[in-house]
Design an enzyme around this catalytic site. Structure first.
Site, PDB file in Angstrom:
ATOM      1  N   CYS A  64      -1.413  -1.646 -12.208  1.00 19.11           N
ATOM      2  CA  CYS A  64      -0.315  -2.442 -12.478  1.00 19.11           C
ATOM      3  C   CYS A  64      -0.658  -4.048 -12.778  1.00 19.11           C
ATOM      4  O   CYS A  64      -0.108  -4.755 -13.055  1.00 19.11           O
ATOM      5  CB  CYS A  64       0.725  -2.592 -11.269  1.00 19.11           C
ATOM      6  SG  CYS A  64       0.499  -3.143  -9.938  1.00 19.11           S
ATOM      7  N   HIS A 104       7.304  -6.731  -4.536  1.00 15.83           N
ATOM      8  CA  HIS A 104       8.183  -5.453  -4.266  1.00 15.83           C
ATOM      9  C   HIS A 104       7.725  -4.294  -4.112  1.00 15.83           C
ATOM     10  O   HIS A 104       6.315  -3.953  -4.123  1.00 15.83           O
ATOM     11  CB  HIS A 104       8.751  -5.238  -5.859  1.00 15.83           C
ATOM     12  CG  HIS A 104       9.691  -6.454  -6.413  1.00 15.83           C
ATOM     13  ND1 HIS A 104       9.093  -7.546  -7.071  1.00 15.83           N
ATOM     14  CD2 HIS A 104      11.071  -6.700  -6.311  1.00 15.83           C
ATOM     15  CE1 HIS A 104      10.045  -8.529  -7.332  1.00 15.83           C
ATOM     16  NE2 HIS A 104      11.220  -7.998  -6.825  1.00 15.83           N
ATOM     17  N   ASP A 108       6.668   4.983  -6.276  1.00 15.76           N
ATOM     18  CA  ASP A 108       5.721   5.596  -7.072  1.00 15.76           C
ATOM     19  C   ASP A 108       4.292   5.461  -6.729  1.00 15.76           C
ATOM     20  O   ASP A 108       3.396   5.712  -7.467  1.00 15.76           O
ATOM     21  CB  ASP A 108       5.702   5.170  -8.578  1.00 15.76           C
ATOM     22  CG  ASP A 108       5.240   3.678  -8.758  1.00 15.76           C
ATOM     23  OD1 ASP A 108       5.061   3.077  -7.668  1.00 15.76           O
ATOM     24  OD2 ASP A 108       5.667   3.357  -9.789  1.00 15.76           O
ATOM     25  N   ARG A 117       4.366   2.193  -3.226  1.00 14.59           N
ATOM     26  CA  ARG A 117       3.466   1.251  -3.686  1.00 14.59           C
ATOM     27  C   ARG A 117       4.029  -0.197  -3.612  1.00 14.59           C
ATOM     28  O   ARG A 117       5.031  -0.723  -4.286  1.00 14.59           O
ATOM     29  CB  ARG A 117       3.327   1.343  -5.229  1.00 14.59           C
ATOM     30  CG  ARG A 117       2.208   0.435  -5.915  1.00 14.59           C
ATOM     31  CD  ARG A 117       2.333   0.717  -7.393  1.00 14.59           C
ATOM     32  NE  ARG A 117       3.385   0.823  -8.055  1.00 14.59           N
ATOM     33  CZ  ARG A 117       3.990   0.096  -8.935  1.00 14.59           C
ATOM     34  NH1 ARG A 117       3.587  -1.348  -9.026  1.00 14.59           N
ATOM     35  NH2 ARG A 117       5.074   0.344  -9.596  1.00 14.59           N
ATOM     36  N   CYS A 119       3.593  -3.645  -4.278  1.00 17.84           N
ATOM     37  CA  CYS A 119       3.178  -4.539  -5.282  1.00 17.84           C
ATOM     38  C   CYS A 119       3.179  -5.755  -4.905  1.00 17.84           C
ATOM     39  O   CYS A 119       4.137  -6.511  -5.003  1.00 17.84           O
ATOM     40  CB  CYS A 119       3.592  -4.152  -6.843  1.00 17.84           C
ATOM     41  SG  CYS A 119       2.978  -4.991  -8.417  1.00 17.84           S
TER      42      CYS A 119
END
Length: 154
Positions: A64, A104, A108, A117, A119
């Site tokens: 990401c 956040h 997933d 996850r 992030c």
């Protein structure tokens, strides 16, 4: 180290980007931040309060563009809030003591590690290498790395 809090002195040391991310719930650019591809073993702490947030052992490459983690090192140090900004419903994560916006959490992540996850914006983090944990006041966390120092760095 255990007095984790937001102080005017800590805020004054932040770069404009760190301030924007942590205090104004901003987001840094993907793939061009300090820790998205960082692989050294150690502890990630809140840039404002210093509270321990994540370890390199729980970091993974989610693709990401931001550092991703499967779980916090101390659950009380990462709090979740409903975020309905930008026309989406997401779960924001903030530091528990410093109230810094971190990023956040999404459902997933790797299924074999809980499916989450986290992030996280690099601008919200300060990294403490394993060999500096003692001198930086995080010696209690050294035990997490003693048996897994090399094999779990990612």
């Amino acid at each position: 180290m255990s007095d984790y809090r937001k102080t005017p002195e800590a805020l004054a040391r932040l770069t404009p980007e760190q301030y924007h991310v942590t205090q104004e719930s901003g987001t840094e650019r993907p793939f061009s931040n300090a820790f998205h591809d960082h692989k050294e073993a150690g502890l990630y702490v809140d840039i404002v309060s210093g509270e321990p947030l994540f370890t390199s052992m729980d970091k993974f490459d989610s693709g990401c563009g931001w550092p991703s983690f499967t779980r916090p090192v101390e659950s009380d140090n990462v709090i979740e809030r409903r975020d309905t900004t930008h026309g989406m419903i997401r779960t924001e994560v903030r530091s528990g003591h410093g109230d810094s916006h971190l990023g956040h959490v999404f459902p997933d992540g790797p299924a074999d590690q809980g499916g989450l996850r986290y992030c996280i914006n690099s601008a919200a983090l300060r990294f403490i290498p394993v060999d500096q944990l003692e001198s930086e006041g995080y010696g209690d966390y050294r035990r997490l790395f003693d048996n897994n120092h090399e094999e779990n760095a990612s």
